[in-house]
Enzyme design. Structure first.
Site, PDB file in Angstrom:
ATOM      1  N   GLU A 189       1.005  -1.343   0.092  1.00 26.54           N
ATOM      2  CA  GLU A 189      -0.031  -0.108   0.000  1.00 26.54           C
ATOM      3  C   GLU A 189       0.906   1.322  -0.037  1.00 26.54           C
ATOM      4  O   GLU A 189       0.351   2.364   0.320  1.00 26.54           O
ATOM      5  CB  GLU A 189      -0.901  -0.002   1.183  1.00 26.54           C
ATOM      6  CG  GLU A 189      -1.912  -1.141   1.550  1.00 26.54           C
ATOM      7  CD  GLU A 189      -3.146  -1.247   0.170  1.00 26.54           C
ATOM      8  OE1 GLU A 189      -3.059  -0.278  -0.744  1.00 26.54           O
ATOM      9  OE2 GLU A 189      -3.925  -2.121   0.178  1.00 26.54           O
ATOM     10  N   HIS A 229      -3.147   1.873   7.916  1.00 23.85           N
ATOM     11  CA  HIS A 229      -3.974   1.206   7.352  1.00 23.85           C
ATOM     12  C   HIS A 229      -4.350   0.067   8.332  1.00 23.85           C
ATOM     13  O   HIS A 229      -3.377  -0.771   8.588  1.00 23.85           O
ATOM     14  CB  HIS A 229      -3.833   0.870   5.927  1.00 23.85           C
ATOM     15  CG  HIS A 229      -4.472  -0.294   5.312  1.00 23.85           C
ATOM     16  ND1 HIS A 229      -6.054  -0.143   5.329  1.00 23.85           N
ATOM     17  CD2 HIS A 229      -4.251  -1.274   4.906  1.00 23.85           C
ATOM     18  CE1 HIS A 229      -6.254  -1.375   4.891  1.00 23.85           C
ATOM     19  NE2 HIS A 229      -5.330  -2.318   4.386  1.00 23.85           N
ATOM     20  N   HIS A 232      -7.498  -3.248   9.466  1.00 25.69           N
ATOM     21  CA  HIS A 232      -8.911  -3.989   9.239  1.00 25.69           C
ATOM     22  C   HIS A 232      -9.592  -3.899  10.453  1.00 25.69           C
ATOM     23  O   HIS A 232      -9.640  -5.428  10.964  1.00 25.69           O
ATOM     24  CB  HIS A 232      -8.292  -5.406   8.544  1.00 25.69           C
ATOM     25  CG  HIS A 232      -7.703  -5.527   7.430  1.00 25.69           C
ATOM     26  ND1 HIS A 232      -6.829  -6.579   6.939  1.00 25.69           N
ATOM     27  CD2 HIS A 232      -7.391  -4.341   6.423  1.00 25.69           C
ATOM     28  CE1 HIS A 232      -6.088  -6.396   5.558  1.00 25.69           C
ATOM     29  NE2 HIS A 232      -6.359  -5.164   5.331  1.00 25.69           N
TER      30      HIS A 232
HETATM   31  P1  13P Z   1       1.157  -5.360   2.990  1.00 24.83           P
HETATM   32  O1  13P Z   1       1.527  -6.829   3.804  1.00 24.83           O
HETATM   33  O2  13P Z   1       1.671  -5.230   1.568  1.00 24.83           O
HETATM   34  O3  13P Z   1       1.340  -4.454   3.858  1.00 24.83           O
HETATM   35  O4  13P Z   1      -0.475  -5.645   2.755  1.00 24.83           O
HETATM   36  C1  13P Z   1      -1.454  -5.641   3.663  1.00 24.83           C
HETATM   37  C2  13P Z   1      -2.759  -5.113   3.150  1.00 24.83           C
HETATM   38  O5  13P Z   1      -3.422  -4.989   4.300  1.00 24.83           O
HETATM   39  C3  13P Z   1      -3.039  -4.604   2.172  1.00 24.83           C
HETATM   40  O6  13P Z   1      -4.307  -3.783   1.699  1.00 24.83           O
HETATM   41 ZN    ZN Z   2      -5.391  -3.891   3.725  1.00 24.97          ZN
END
Ligand code: 13P
Ligand code: ZN
Length: 269
Positions: free
Chosen positions: A119, A142, A144
């Protein structure tokens, strides 16, 4: 101006804070496998010793030209690396990159040639815009968060400020500590430049933006503050769900109570 020692201590503090937050993300269940990423703009702490470190990778393309990042340095979570591992070993599961003079490419300089997060276009585009605006924000996250993502599977919550107003109304602290609310970004391919562009757009008006059916992207002065904004929003989502599970639609704070809060805490809107 800070001494070299103070700069090194500040740099260590920032990276350790990223490790601490990575641990929280894992504990909360927001960081399955390699899910989520962190970047820190550490340029202000970089001394001549760090500036003279040689590249330990080939030159890599960012995928965008970002003029405000010329000569900047970032700590980045590694792609495919786990937050739960980064929590213990931040320099084995992340790396420091230097943006090159063309503003479109970078090299890794420390400690190991760990490829930065997929990202990176979104993270670096956001940092570029933050510098352009003269913002004090240095960290982007970022992640989840389960309940916030679940809400994006319902069309009404994707309408402008519907989720923001609902989440603010669940508990007074949410508006106090996430005063700009939650921006919404319709689904885009993860790690795409389109997603990066849409993210910069929403962060003009919000500090936290939701990538539909994927996760949130938050910015703040440091990574702990960015985490706190997501944490208060997700707490509100949990309160909403708890009420629904008890079999009723929560009343939420009234408009008068919200306005009173906004005045009392001197909040923007
Ligand atoms: P990366 O492992 O490349 O950081 O990706 C994780 C992710 O949440 C992609 O949206
Ligand atoms: Zn992600």
């Amino acid at each position: 101006m800070k001494s070299i020692l103070e700069n090194r201590q500040a740099l260590t503090y920032a990276v350790n804070q990223a490790a601490e937050v990575a641990g929280y993300l894992w504990q909360k269940g927001w960081a399955e496998r390699n899910g989520g990423n962190i970047t820190l703009n550490i340029t202000e702490f970089v001394d001549n010793g760090i500036k003279s470190l040689p590249a330990i990778s080939d030159v890599k393309q960012i995928g965008a030209t970002l003029p405000y990042l010329k000569g900047c340095y970032f700590y980045c979570k590694g792609t495919n690396k786990r937050m739960r591992d980064l929590a213990r070993w931040p320099m084995e599961h992340g790396s420091v990159i230097r943006i090159l003079d063309d503003c479109a490419s970078y090299v890794i300089i420390a400690d190991h040639p760990v490829m930065p997060t997929s990202e990176l276009p979104a993270h670096l585009s956001v940092h570029n815009r933050l510098i352009e605006k003269g913002s004090p924000y240095k960290a982007s996250l970022h992640t989840h968060p389960i309940e916030l993502i679940a809400m994006t599977h319902c069309k009404k919550f994707l309408e402008k400020d519907v989720a923001t107003n609902l989440l603010w109304s669940m508990i007074p602290e949410t508006k106090a500590f996430c005063p700009r609310g939650l921006g919404i970004i319709p689904y885009e391919l993860p790690s795409s430049v389109k997603l990066a562009e849409a993210t910069i757009g929403q962060l003009e008006d919000y500090d936290v933006a939701m990538w539909e059916k994927h996760g949130v992207f938050a910015v703040d002065v440091d990574i702990m503050a960015a985490f706190d904004q997501v944490d208060v929003l997700n707490k509100s989502a949990l309160i909403y769900i708890a009420a629904k599970n008890m079999g009723f639609e929560p009343d939420g704070m009234s408009q008068e109570q919200m306005q009173e809060m906004t005045r009392a805490f001197n909040l923007p809107k």
